[in-house]
Design a protein around this motif. Sequence first.
Motif, PDB file in Angstrom:
ATOM      1  N   LEU A 185     -11.414  -7.394 -14.753  1.00 44.26           N
ATOM      2  CA  LEU A 185     -11.709  -6.240 -15.597  1.00 44.26           C
ATOM      3  C   LEU A 185     -10.785  -5.047 -15.325  1.00 44.26           C
ATOM      4  CD1 LEU A 185     -15.604  -6.331 -15.629  1.00 44.26           C
ATOM      5  CD2 LEU A 185     -14.029  -7.007 -17.432  1.00 44.26           C
ATOM      6  N   THR A 186     -10.145  -4.999 -14.160  1.00 40.44           N
ATOM      7  CA  THR A 186      -9.254  -3.883 -13.883  1.00 40.44           C
ATOM      8  C   THR A 186      -7.879  -4.058 -14.511  1.00 40.44           C
ATOM      9  OG1 THR A 186      -8.612  -4.869 -11.778  1.00 40.44           O
ATOM     10  CG2 THR A 186     -10.398  -3.225 -11.735  1.00 40.44           C
ATOM     11  N   ALA A 187      -7.533  -5.268 -14.942  1.00 41.37           N
ATOM     12  CA  ALA A 187      -6.222  -5.495 -15.555  1.00 41.37           C
ATOM     13  C   ALA A 187      -6.062  -4.729 -16.870  1.00 41.37           C
ATOM     14  CB  ALA A 187      -5.976  -6.980 -15.749  1.00 41.37           C
ATOM     15  N   PRO A 188      -7.011  -4.817 -17.815  1.00 44.51           N
ATOM     16  CA  PRO A 188      -6.856  -3.995 -19.025  1.00 44.51           C
ATOM     17  C   PRO A 188      -6.861  -2.497 -18.724  1.00 44.51           C
ATOM     18  CG  PRO A 188      -8.513  -5.688 -19.372  1.00 44.51           C
ATOM     19  CD  PRO A 188      -8.155  -5.716 -17.929  1.00 44.51           C
ATOM     20  N   LEU A 189      -7.616  -2.106 -17.721  1.00 46.26           N
ATOM     21  CA  LEU A 189      -7.633  -0.700 -17.328  1.00 46.26           C
ATOM     22  C   LEU A 189      -6.258  -0.269 -16.832  1.00 46.26           C
ATOM     23  CD1 LEU A 189      -9.363   1.832 -16.943  1.00 46.26           C
ATOM     24  CD2 LEU A 189      -9.877   1.018 -14.640  1.00 46.26           C
ATOM     25  N   ALA A 190      -5.558  -1.137 -16.102  1.00 46.26           N
ATOM     26  CA  ALA A 190      -4.215  -0.809 -15.614  1.00 46.26           C
ATOM     27  C   ALA A 190      -3.247  -0.609 -16.780  1.00 46.26           C
ATOM     28  CB  ALA A 190      -3.716  -1.911 -14.683  1.00 46.26           C
ATOM     29  N   VAL A 191      -3.348  -1.458 -17.811  1.00 43.52           N
ATOM     30  CA  VAL A 191      -2.469  -1.299 -18.982  1.00 43.52           C
ATOM     31  C   VAL A 191      -2.790  -0.001 -19.715  1.00 43.52           C
ATOM     32  CG1 VAL A 191      -1.882  -2.249 -21.236  1.00 43.52           C
ATOM     33  CG2 VAL A 191      -2.021  -3.745 -19.266  1.00 43.52           C
ATOM     34  N   LEU A 192      -4.071   0.277 -19.905  1.00 41.31           N
ATOM     35  CA  LEU A 192      -4.456   1.512 -20.591  1.00 41.31           C
ATOM     36  C   LEU A 192      -4.009   2.748 -19.824  1.00 41.31           C
ATOM     37  CD1 LEU A 192      -8.037   0.622 -21.871  1.00 41.31           C
ATOM     38  CD2 LEU A 192      -5.952   0.903 -23.218  1.00 41.31           C
ATOM     39  N   VAL A 193      -4.135   2.723 -18.503  1.00 37.74           N
ATOM     40  CA  VAL A 193      -3.705   3.864 -17.695  1.00 37.74           C
ATOM     41  C   VAL A 193      -2.195   4.034 -17.778  1.00 37.74           C
ATOM     42  CG1 VAL A 193      -3.471   4.687 -15.305  1.00 37.74           C
ATOM     43  CG2 VAL A 193      -5.678   3.868 -16.135  1.00 37.74           C
ATOM     44  N   GLY A 194      -1.436   2.941 -17.695  1.00 34.60           N
ATOM     45  CA  GLY A 194       0.021   3.029 -17.767  1.00 34.60           C
ATOM     46  C   GLY A 194       0.513   3.553 -19.103  1.00 34.60           C
ATOM     47  N   VAL A 195      -0.035   3.034 -20.190  1.00 39.35           N
ATOM     48  CA  VAL A 195       0.388   3.488 -21.526  1.00 39.35           C
ATOM     49  C   VAL A 195      -0.091   4.917 -21.776  1.00 39.35           C
ATOM     50  CG1 VAL A 195       0.086   3.066 -23.997  1.00 39.35           C
ATOM     51  CG2 VAL A 195       0.547   1.163 -22.458  1.00 39.35           C
ATOM     52  N   GLY A 196      -1.313   5.228 -21.366  1.00 39.37           N
ATOM     53  CA  GLY A 196      -1.816   6.594 -21.525  1.00 39.37           C
ATOM     54  C   GLY A 196      -1.033   7.603 -20.700  1.00 39.37           C
ATOM     55  N   TRP A 197      -0.652   7.201 -19.499  1.00 39.00           N
ATOM     56  CA  TRP A 197       0.148   8.052 -18.626  1.00 39.00           C
ATOM     57  C   TRP A 197       1.491   8.365 -19.281  1.00 39.00           C
ATOM     58  CZ3 TRP A 197       1.451   6.102 -13.010  1.00 39.00           C
ATOM     59  CH2 TRP A 197       2.144   7.076 -12.312  1.00 39.00           C
TER      60      TRP A 197
END
Length: 150
Positions: free
Chosen positions: A128-140
């Motif tokens: 579940l943390t993998a999609p969160l990592a993508v969202l954080v990277g793109v949002g950042w």
Amino acid sequence: MRWSLRTVLGSLQLPVAGAGVALLAFVWWTAATMPPPPPGSDGFAHGLAGFFLLVFGVVGFVLLAGGLLIPPGPGYGVHFTRRQRWLFAYALVAPALAVGGFLATVVLSAGLGGLGGLAGSAVSLVALTAPLAVLVGVGWRGAQVAAARL
């Protein structure tokens, strides 16, 4: 005109990530519109369809994370920082870690006794943390672009 390897690979960043997003959207739409199993059936076909949707969803997510991890070509693509790329690398490796952890949990569940549920929860947390990592990277990166334009 001479093409370098970086130019050729950099031109694949957005198409590979876009193919991953398209596959994820297809899986999401198919899962949302899939009818329930008929009342008299055992649900095997429905479960098998759900399993293959899960597999295609993981493939789409790996394409998305892998596409974002490709360095952009000169003049096009999205330039991510090293730390953002680390997030995408984690998101690329996390599905493999989750599948391996799930298989290890299934195999070792007899030996783990009561810790099998805890190990399964840890595997779910990795997945579940993998999609969160993508969202954080793109949002950042989006926040960096917005701050630079203001």
